[in-house]
Design an enzyme around this catalytic site. Sequence first.
Site, PDB file in Angstrom:
ATOM      1  CD  GLU A 322      -2.402   1.294   2.804  1.00 26.13           C
ATOM      2  OE1 GLU A 322      -3.298   2.143   2.983  1.00 26.13           O
ATOM      3  OE2 GLU A 322      -2.036   0.497   3.691  1.00 26.13           O
ATOM      4  CE  LYS A 386      -8.633   1.674   3.311  1.00 28.24           C
ATOM      5  NZ  LYS A 386      -7.557   2.001   4.271  1.00 28.24           N
ATOM      6  CB  CYS A 442      -5.183  -0.660   4.899  1.00 29.84           C
ATOM      7  SG  CYS A 442      -4.703  -0.350   6.617  1.00 29.84           S
TER       8      CYS A 442
END
Length: 581
Positions: A322, A386, A442
């Site tokens: 990430e 995301k 995440c």
Amino acid sequence: MNRPLTGLRGGALSAGEAVRTGMAPPARLAALAHRVALTSGWRRLALAWLAGAAGALAMPPFGLLPALVPALVAAVWLLDGAASGTGRWRRHLATAWTAGAIGWAWGFGYGVAGLWWLGAAFLVEADRFAVLMPFGVLGLPAVLGLFFGLGFALARLLWSPGWGRIFALAAGLAVSEWLRGHLFTGFPWNTLGMALGQQLWLMQGAAWLGLYGLTLAAVLMAAAPATLATGRSPGERRWPALLALAGLALLAGLGAWRIPAGPMPEVAGVRLRLVQPAVPQDARFNPRNRDGILQHYLGLSDSATSPQSNGLVDVTHLIWPESAFPFLIQRDPKALAQIAAALGPGRYLITGAARADEPLPGERLRFYNSVMVIGADGTVGAPYDKRHLVPFGEYLPAPVDRILRTLGLSQFVAVPGGFTAGEEGRRRLAVPGLPPVAPSICYEVIFPDEVVGEGERPGLILNLTNDGWFGNTPGPRQHFAQARLRAVEEGLPLVRSANTGISAVVDPYGRVTGSLPVGAEGVLDRRLPRSLGEATVYARFGDLFFVSLTLGSILLAMWAPGGRRRRRASGAEVEEGTGSD
């Protein structure tokens, strides 16, 4: 009036009567249960806090499943003594309030002991955030404790003597844990079902029940021994604990039966290389380090891992974690050219990266936390953005945004205006040479019902993360354990690249085929395991079985022997088998 023995089906017996009739539970255990039930005031809350803190030892990385037993047995006995007030409805409300306070203290202890490592993130930029560390270390567990308080209150409203109260507690906590995972953006971290979601045989239950079904099972099994100190007959005392042991053995046996003897077949022609760069967190987002960080990634990516290794020549898909770059990679032709030159023909880079879109007139630049696919010609494919952002980490919730900015505070990731959430819905990431990819960034991977979503069944779960905020603490290990359980739930392999670990490849049964430990720098070369031929029961039906089992537990709690008598009672409320009134 204090009752010497708790949870007796037909009402309380005096200690002398119980001994004379041969129906007394073990004296020391009964005395302990009685003493716990009769605690009050700050001692009651302190005991609940300690019980919850002990229960956190059942979570990763410790994984001490037996630790959940004293934690939940103490919860049952504390709730036995929660009755208070006079009058029918006043008594109900007062009892639920007392139970809620016990549950809040229990959840507060559980949260502090299980989430203390969050404090490490406040020390990465200590000059900006250290003053706020108590709010993270104590404030979040205090808020999460409200969900446990709700679960305990719901359980006490269903309470009855004997084994029925075990189902009441399981139903109450199952409901509250589901709510914790969904309300206010959700935070299902260290959900109680993770106590059963770590050992390979036991975690297979997630393929049928999912995380929340495992939560219901974990509470039933761990709380059942509470009846050993109560009950009118030896059978009433022992059978719940024996059934809990049998249930645990059955779950393990089914799990052992489900796992094949050999390794999973591999996807032909796919050779993965996962890079774990271990870039220090305080240097990771500094634009002055852009060239050094990119060269570090490229050097690791082409490193030879053995005398037989040829670096990137042996790889089809390179995976970086990430937010790999302290700059906008899609707007940097020079960096894209360097990556393309390193990849060579027929190879692809899958990487986490911040990106920005072109704003409409009058709008600010919007930033996204994304997964990108970069080809050997330097082109960037359609990204995944995301959706489930971290409150206070990637954005500030609207009600407190203006207040905190007035005080000069911002989210941890210093992006102007914070990140913007991606579009609604979960779409697949198209990567040449790979089956359809279900990406997650995440902590998105901790949400069981969001990892795959609607549409075409993917062939793997991809999780890119940066757990470097939390150092060498339980945090990264807890994160990996939850990601691993998603593979079992969905029957899909998991490919996970993390800046500081744990990077790993996991097959659809939760077996780790290779990993890099927390803090290590290196690369991991692995083949991609195939997904299961058919979707798991959980993948097809979601939480349907969890809901059915929870409703069944509520009915069992309501229609347990003591509960039936209490509901038939008229006039003043009759509370049988409570520790005090």
